[in-house]
Design a protein around this motif. Structure first.
Motif, mmCIF file in Angstrom:
data_model
loop_
_atom_site.group_PDB
_atom_site.id
_atom_site.type_symbol
_atom_site.label_atom_id
_atom_site.label_comp_id
_atom_site.label_asym_id
_atom_site.label_seq_id
_atom_site.Cartn_x
_atom_site.Cartn_y
_atom_site.Cartn_z
ATOM 1 N N GLU A 101 1.645 -0.632 -4.434
ATOM 2 C CA GLU A 101 3.091 -0.868 -4.250
ATOM 3 C C GLU A 101 3.441 -2.505 -3.917
ATOM 4 O O GLU A 101 4.084 -3.075 -4.360
ATOM 5 N N LEU A 102 2.844 -2.494 -2.740
ATOM 6 C CA LEU A 102 2.679 -4.117 -2.026
ATOM 7 C C LEU A 102 2.290 -5.014 -2.924
ATOM 8 O O LEU A 102 2.899 -6.054 -2.959
ATOM 9 N N GLU B 124 5.008 -10.015 -8.269
ATOM 10 C CA GLU B 124 6.157 -10.092 -8.993
ATOM 11 C C GLU B 124 6.906 -11.228 -8.331
ATOM 12 O O GLU B 124 7.750 -12.096 -8.788
ATOM 13 N N HIS B 125 6.435 -11.735 -7.148
ATOM 14 C CA HIS B 125 6.952 -12.784 -6.431
ATOM 15 C C HIS B 125 5.986 -13.874 -6.233
ATOM 16 O O HIS B 125 6.015 -14.804 -5.422
ATOM 17 N N GLY B 126 5.020 -14.070 -7.477
ATOM 18 C CA GLY B 126 4.199 -15.130 -7.500
ATOM 19 C C GLY B 126 3.191 -15.148 -6.551
ATOM 20 O O GLY B 126 2.720 -16.182 -6.159
ATOM 21 N N ARG C 155 3.570 0.156 6.771
ATOM 22 C CA ARG C 155 3.687 -0.740 5.578
ATOM 23 C C ARG C 155 3.987 -2.288 5.779
ATOM 24 O O ARG C 155 3.352 -3.126 5.131
ATOM 25 N N GLU C 156 4.630 -2.469 7.031
ATOM 26 C CA GLU C 156 4.851 -3.745 7.407
ATOM 27 C C GLU C 156 3.246 -4.647 7.778
ATOM 28 O O GLU C 156 2.936 -5.657 7.454
ATOM 29 N N ILE C 157 2.492 -3.608 8.586
ATOM 30 C CA ILE C 157 1.181 -4.230 8.899
ATOM 31 C C ILE C 157 0.388 -4.447 7.738
ATOM 32 O O ILE C 157 -0.279 -5.350 7.520
ATOM 33 N N TYR C 158 0.432 -3.411 6.729
ATOM 34 C CA TYR C 158 -0.246 -3.692 5.405
ATOM 35 C C TYR C 158 -0.011 -5.006 4.860
ATOM 36 O O TYR C 158 -0.945 -5.813 4.554
ATOM 37 N N VAL D 224 -1.458 -8.011 6.673
ATOM 38 C CA VAL D 224 -2.833 -8.006 6.209
ATOM 39 C C VAL D 224 -2.992 -8.563 5.038
ATOM 40 O O VAL D 224 -4.028 -9.595 4.563
ATOM 41 N N LEU D 225 -2.364 -8.236 3.884
ATOM 42 C CA LEU D 225 -2.525 -8.480 2.471
ATOM 43 C C LEU D 225 -1.950 -9.871 2.152
ATOM 44 O O LEU D 225 -2.322 -10.312 1.146
ATOM 45 N N THR D 226 -1.141 -10.484 2.985
ATOM 46 C CA THR D 226 -0.728 -11.838 2.872
ATOM 47 C C THR D 226 -1.334 -12.566 3.945
ATOM 48 O O THR D 226 -0.894 -13.808 4.079
#
Length: 324
Positions: free
Chosen positions: A123-124, A130-132, A177-180, A183-185
């Motif tokens: 989902e993230l 979606e936000h480029g 979710r915030e920690i994910y 990490v993903l960004t």
């Protein structure tokens, strides 16, 4: 393959910051027992280790390991992966490697293990696209990445919330979710997103890895796994080794032996029964290969694990075999 990776001795640890001291104090209270300490969140555990380890074989589920005190080093092929108070480890596909730790009773290793929830990660990643923010980097199975200030602040808030069972249950998932997201960004977030979307040849190898973890107790050969990946056998062998630093058959053997150890420790089964349950036909071959991997015979290693670490039940809905 990952950064940092160095064969030199690690530098002496810098003095802990006030933020780090806060996190260590909170983590110490949340991990009172040596081994894995369960939480109200099924995919999150706190780890305490009071003793050093030297080149122990490990196999992580996909997830994130954040060390708050102490130091771990992972060895995969020629690469060295450092994860300590300044670096975290992210795992996108299970890769067997060896690990050593610096820890003592006076200064135990304290860490958080987040088993990856693929639904939350997907989902993230969709929102990021979606936000480029597409993932253009080459996918990686294992990444050691510097901890930045924003992730550290997220981890601190998470630790504070986990002190209260009610706050942990209500607010904890949002902070995970915030920690994910951090990490993903983060610095190598693009490589992790590319791995989790299973792009290109990496994705084909990932399909074969899932097959191994789902069917390790059944007869599997290179042809079966290559067909699962949709490759010729020679191409599959080369790409598999590029991702995991080992051959498909060595990976299968490692998965079986890790699972056998878990069966003996968690379920108190005998070595003979564990041998058959993980797909070995020869008990003598099983014992030889087990001792070669873990440095001890099956019964001796299972007893050592029971004494050294609290071993919780497997995480629910686990897609992979993990042993760490």
């Amino acid at each position: 393959m990952s950064s940092p990776s160095s064969k030199s001795s690690p530098p002496s640890a810098a003095p802990a910051s006030a933020l780090q001291q806060q996190m260590v104090a909170l983590a110490g209270a949340l991990a009172p027992a040596e081994g894995y300490n369960l939480t109200v969140l099924p995919d999150v555990r706190f780890l305490r280790s009071n003793r050093p380890l030297s080149r122990a074989p490990v196999l992580y589920d996909p997830g994130i390991v954040i060390v708050l005190q102490g130091r771990k080093r992972g060895f995969l092929g020629d690469e060295v992966y450092l994860y300590d108070a300044q670096h975290y480890l992210a795992v996108s596909v299970p890769v067997p490697f060896s690990m050593e730790t610096d820890a003592s009773a006076a200064e135990p290793l304290l860490a958080i293990y987040f088993r990856l929830d693929f639904n939350v990660a997907a989902e993230l990643m969709l929102r990021l696209e979606e936000h480029g923010a597409p993932a253009h980097e080459a996918p990686r199975g294992l990444m050691s990445t510097p901890m930045d200030a924003r992730l550290a602040q997220s981890v601190l808030r998470f630790l504070e919330v986990m002190r209260s069972p009610v706050e942990a249950a209500v607010l904890g998932p949002g902070l995970v979710r915030e920690i994910y997201f951090r990490v993903l960004t983060g610095e190598q977030g693009g490589a992790m997103r590319a791995a989790l979307t299973r792009q290109g040849q990496f994705g084909k190898v990932a399909r074969a890895i899932r097959k191994i973890h789902a069917c390790f107790d059944r007869p599997l050969d290179i042809g079966t796994l290559a067909r699962e990946a949709g490759m010729s056998a020679p191409s599959f062998h080369a790409h598999f080794k590029a991702v995991t630093a080992t051959s498909p058959m060595q990976y299968l053997k490692s998965t079986r032996l890790h699972q056998a150890r878990l069966l003996m420790v968690r379920n108190s089964v005998t070595a003979a029964l564990a041998c058959t349950q993980v797909g070995y036909e020869s008990p003598s071959q099983f014992s030889r290969e087990f001792k070669r991997m873990f440095g001890r015979g099956p019964a001796e290693e299972a007893e050592r694990m029971r004494k050294a670490f609290a071993m919780p039940d497997p995480l629910p809905h686990a897609e992979y075999v993990a042993s760490h």
